[in-house]
Design an enzyme around this catalytic site. Structure first.
Site, mmCIF file in Angstrom:
data_model
loop_
_atom_site.group_PDB
_atom_site.id
_atom_site.type_symbol
_atom_site.label_atom_id
_atom_site.label_comp_id
_atom_site.label_asym_id
_atom_site.label_seq_id
_atom_site.Cartn_x
_atom_site.Cartn_y
_atom_site.Cartn_z
ATOM 1 N N GLY A 1 -31.624 -60.218 -20.164
ATOM 2 C CA GLY A 1 -32.032 -59.633 -21.008
ATOM 3 C C GLY A 1 -31.387 -59.662 -22.283
ATOM 4 O O GLY A 1 -31.560 -59.064 -23.064
ATOM 5 N N GLY A 2 -31.301 -60.693 -22.915
ATOM 6 C CA GLY A 2 -31.154 -61.371 -24.540
ATOM 7 C C GLY A 2 -31.889 -60.365 -25.211
ATOM 8 O O GLY A 2 -31.727 -59.537 -25.699
ATOM 9 N N LYS A 3 -33.262 -61.147 -24.500
ATOM 10 C CA LYS A 3 -34.523 -60.791 -25.663
ATOM 11 C C LYS A 3 -34.765 -58.946 -25.314
ATOM 12 O O LYS A 3 -35.380 -58.722 -25.921
ATOM 13 C CB LYS A 3 -35.703 -61.898 -25.475
ATOM 14 C CG LYS A 3 -35.204 -63.624 -26.012
ATOM 15 C CD LYS A 3 -36.464 -63.648 -25.618
ATOM 16 C CE LYS A 3 -35.655 -65.410 -25.565
ATOM 17 N NZ LYS A 3 -35.165 -65.478 -24.496
ATOM 18 N N ASP B 1 -38.383 -59.267 -13.584
ATOM 19 C CA ASP B 1 -38.186 -60.717 -13.137
ATOM 20 C C ASP B 1 -37.807 -60.863 -12.130
ATOM 21 O O ASP B 1 -37.604 -59.655 -11.393
ATOM 22 C CB ASP B 1 -36.403 -60.757 -14.169
ATOM 23 C CG ASP B 1 -36.444 -61.875 -13.760
ATOM 24 O OD1 ASP B 1 -35.897 -62.756 -14.798
ATOM 25 O OD2 ASP B 1 -35.873 -62.914 -12.778
ATOM 26 N N ARG C 1 -31.389 -61.415 -10.675
ATOM 27 C CA ARG C 1 -30.714 -61.480 -11.938
ATOM 28 C C ARG C 1 -30.837 -60.401 -13.311
ATOM 29 O O ARG C 1 -30.846 -59.881 -14.216
ATOM 30 C CB ARG C 1 -31.698 -63.036 -13.095
ATOM 31 C CG ARG C 1 -30.592 -63.977 -12.326
ATOM 32 C CD ARG C 1 -31.873 -64.611 -13.266
ATOM 33 N NE ARG C 1 -32.021 -65.572 -14.073
ATOM 34 C CZ ARG C 1 -31.555 -66.032 -15.036
ATOM 35 N NH1 ARG C 1 -30.632 -66.903 -14.712
ATOM 36 N NH2 ARG C 1 -32.277 -66.288 -16.166
ATOM 37 N N ASP D 1 -43.275 -60.871 -8.909
ATOM 38 C CA ASP D 1 -43.375 -62.181 -9.320
ATOM 39 C C ASP D 1 -44.284 -61.757 -10.461
ATOM 40 O O ASP D 1 -45.894 -61.428 -10.229
ATOM 41 C CB ASP D 1 -43.560 -62.577 -8.072
ATOM 42 C CG ASP D 1 -44.479 -64.098 -8.232
ATOM 43 O OD1 ASP D 1 -44.869 -64.538 -9.345
ATOM 44 O OD2 ASP D 1 -45.033 -65.038 -7.487
ATOM 45 N N GLY D 2 -44.117 -62.403 -11.593
ATOM 46 C CA GLY D 2 -44.470 -62.346 -12.501
ATOM 47 C C GLY D 2 -46.241 -62.609 -12.624
ATOM 48 O O GLY D 2 -47.229 -62.175 -13.201
ATOM 49 N N ASP E 1 -41.315 -65.362 -21.456
ATOM 50 C CA ASP E 1 -40.115 -66.256 -21.169
ATOM 51 C C ASP E 1 -39.950 -66.757 -20.435
ATOM 52 O O ASP E 1 -38.979 -66.622 -19.456
ATOM 53 C CB ASP E 1 -39.186 -65.568 -22.048
ATOM 54 C CG ASP E 1 -37.856 -66.558 -22.711
ATOM 55 O OD1 ASP E 1 -38.277 -67.430 -23.340
ATOM 56 O OD2 ASP E 1 -36.567 -65.762 -22.342
ATOM 57 N N CYS F 1 -36.716 -72.775 -23.405
ATOM 58 C CA CYS F 1 -35.626 -73.618 -23.923
ATOM 59 C C CYS F 1 -35.832 -74.637 -23.909
ATOM 60 O O CYS F 1 -35.042 -75.745 -23.501
ATOM 61 C CB CYS F 1 -34.293 -72.429 -23.673
ATOM 62 S SG CYS F 1 -33.547 -72.397 -22.081
HETATM 63 C C1 SAM Z 1 -35.588 -68.453 -19.107
HETATM 64 S S1 SAM Z 1 -35.446 -67.438 -18.142
HETATM 65 C C2 SAM Z 1 -35.445 -65.148 -19.223
HETATM 66 C C3 SAM Z 1 -33.945 -65.480 -20.062
HETATM 67 C C4 SAM Z 1 -34.680 -63.821 -20.540
HETATM 68 N N1 SAM Z 1 -36.045 -63.989 -21.517
HETATM 69 C C5 SAM Z 1 -33.475 -64.056 -21.334
HETATM 70 O O1 SAM Z 1 -34.065 -63.540 -23.135
HETATM 71 O O2 SAM Z 1 -32.505 -63.030 -21.264
HETATM 72 C C6 SAM Z 1 -37.113 -67.365 -16.699
HETATM 73 C C7 SAM Z 1 -37.009 -66.354 -16.139
HETATM 74 O O3 SAM Z 1 -37.837 -65.964 -15.047
HETATM 75 C C8 SAM Z 1 -38.078 -65.874 -14.112
HETATM 76 N N2 SAM Z 1 -38.764 -66.200 -13.073
HETATM 77 C C9 SAM Z 1 -38.939 -67.322 -12.446
HETATM 78 N N3 SAM Z 1 -39.895 -67.334 -12.050
HETATM 79 C C10 SAM Z 1 -40.890 -66.127 -12.224
HETATM 80 C C11 SAM Z 1 -42.265 -65.422 -11.757
HETATM 81 N N4 SAM Z 1 -42.531 -66.033 -10.714
HETATM 82 N N5 SAM Z 1 -42.301 -63.797 -12.528
HETATM 83 C C12 SAM Z 1 -41.547 -63.409 -13.195
HETATM 84 N N6 SAM Z 1 -40.113 -63.768 -13.902
HETATM 85 C C13 SAM Z 1 -39.871 -65.083 -12.830
HETATM 86 C C14 SAM Z 1 -36.003 -66.351 -13.718
HETATM 87 O O4 SAM Z 1 -35.491 -65.313 -12.208
HETATM 88 C C15 SAM Z 1 -35.546 -66.382 -14.878
HETATM 89 O O5 SAM Z 1 -34.724 -65.276 -15.190
#
Ligand code: SAM
Length: 330
Positions: A134-136, A153, A158, A184-185, A202, A257
């Site tokens: 959740g930083g962003k 997410d 998380r 699921d995004g 992200d 990242c």
């Molecule tokens: C790089 S992290 C995100 C960091 C977040 N944006 C932040 O700034 O704190 C990637 C995230 O994508 C999520 N993720 C992975 N597969 C996904 C999907 N199919 N749909 C939605 N989220 C997904 C993971 O659970 C993870 O929390």
């Protein structure tokens, strides 16, 4: 081996950066009284790199009458303090104010660049497709501009951390503009396509800094080979869902990242192509090269990125890696 081919003579210094302690920025919480904390940070010689960049943009506009107005693409509401290049002082943990809200959030300052690139405008409907922890999301809320913010997410555990961050930093009445979901995004299109002005994608990636340092659950572990190989596909599907969730004229920022072009530029190229050929949607990649000029005092940028921008870790400015690229759904 891969990165030494890509980054050539830059790789030894990037590698050294990855192997050393990363630097943090303190994202100020605009929902707290800030006079005291800004004074304290400035006495420590930390500066707000966002307002410094805004001043720089205004000065250069005054001189050169640059067009289009480039400083307009930076939200001056976001304030993030960093120590100068080469200064490795650490921030002390944040403290709660009288209402119990924490006054700053420590994060990799380069993580703010995708949020700044998104350039949220008043009353925008914003989707943060992979939002946890959740930083962003927190930075998006600091703009004070989100009309509605959908923070999603896939990971339930998380999203719990995301809710906790919102609870620790955001007053109840502002939290009402946020909806937190765990879908699921990739299926977002079925839930509500074409409705957002701004979308942040992200994605999960090889998290290079984490992967060189942490043994635990490492994505380069043999048992995660398949998952690692499938990452670019997952990233592409998430970016496509992000594009489809955007209104015509809306913007998408894709970020990782990772230093890997397979997870960065290649995903962008494939998404632009698929949008055109399979969905008849025209998407163009926006030029963010002015970010390099504006933020060069704080971050080290890779100058050879074909599309988007990449912050490289460096011992004197040990942020990143952070890749970000902005797309416009025409
Ligand atoms: C790089 S992290 C995100 C960091 C977040 N944006 C932040 O700034 O704190 C990637 C995230 O994508 C999520 N993720 C992975 N597969 C996904 C999907 N199919 N749909 C939605 N989220 C997904 C993971 O659970 C993870 O929390």
């Amino acid at each position: 081996m891969n990165y030494s081919l890509q980054l050539k003579e830059l790789w030894p210094s990037v590698r050294a950066g990855l192997l050393c302690e990363q630097k943090y920025g303190a994202l100020l919480n605009n929902f707290c009284p800030l006079d005291h904390i800004t004074q304290e940070l400035e006495l420590l010689n930390a500066t707000d790199f966002v307002s410094e960049a805004c001043k720089k943009a205004q000065r250069s506009q005054g001189k050169a009458k640059m067009s289009p107005p480039r400083h307009a693409s930076i939200s001056s509401n976001i304030k993030c303090y960093t120590f100068p290049r080469g200064d490795i002082t650490r921030f002390r943990p944040a403290r709660p104010d009288i209402l119990g809200l924490l006054n700053y959030y420590l994060m990799d300052a380069a993580s703010l660049l995708p949020v700044l690139a998104l350039n949220v405008q008043p009353d925008d409907f914003v989707l943060d497709l992979c939002a946890a922890p959740g930083g962003k999301t927190l930075a998006l809320l600091q703009t004070g501009a989100c009309g509605h913010l959908a923070a999603n997410d896939i990971s339930i555990c998380r999203t719990k951390r995301l809710r906790q961050i919102l609870y620790n930093y955001i007053p109840t009445e502002i939290r009402e503009v946020v909806s937190v979901t765990s879908y699921d995004g990739r299926d977002w299109e079925q839930l509500g396509g074409g409705t957002f002005h701004k979308v942040l994608v992200d994605v999960p990636c090889t998290t290079d800094r984490h992967s060189v340092m942490e043994e635990d659950n490492n994505i380069f572990h043999k048992r995660r080979t398949k998952e690692r190989q499938m990452l670019p596909m997952l990233q592409l599907q998430l970016l496509m869902a992000g594009i489809l969730a955007t209104k015509p004229g809306g913007k998408v920022v894709y970020s990782t990242c990772s230093l890997s072009p397979l997870q960065n530029e290649h995903v962008i190229e494939r998404a632009v192509e698929i949008a055109e050929t399979q969905f008849n949607i025209s998407v163009h990649v926006e030029d963010l090269s002015h970010f390099r000029t504006l933020f060069q005092d704080t971050f080290s940028f890779f100058s050879d990125c074909r599309l988007g921008e990449l912050v490289l870790p460096h011992l004197t400015a040990n942020f990143g890696p952070m890749y970000f690229c902005k797309l416009c759904r025409v």
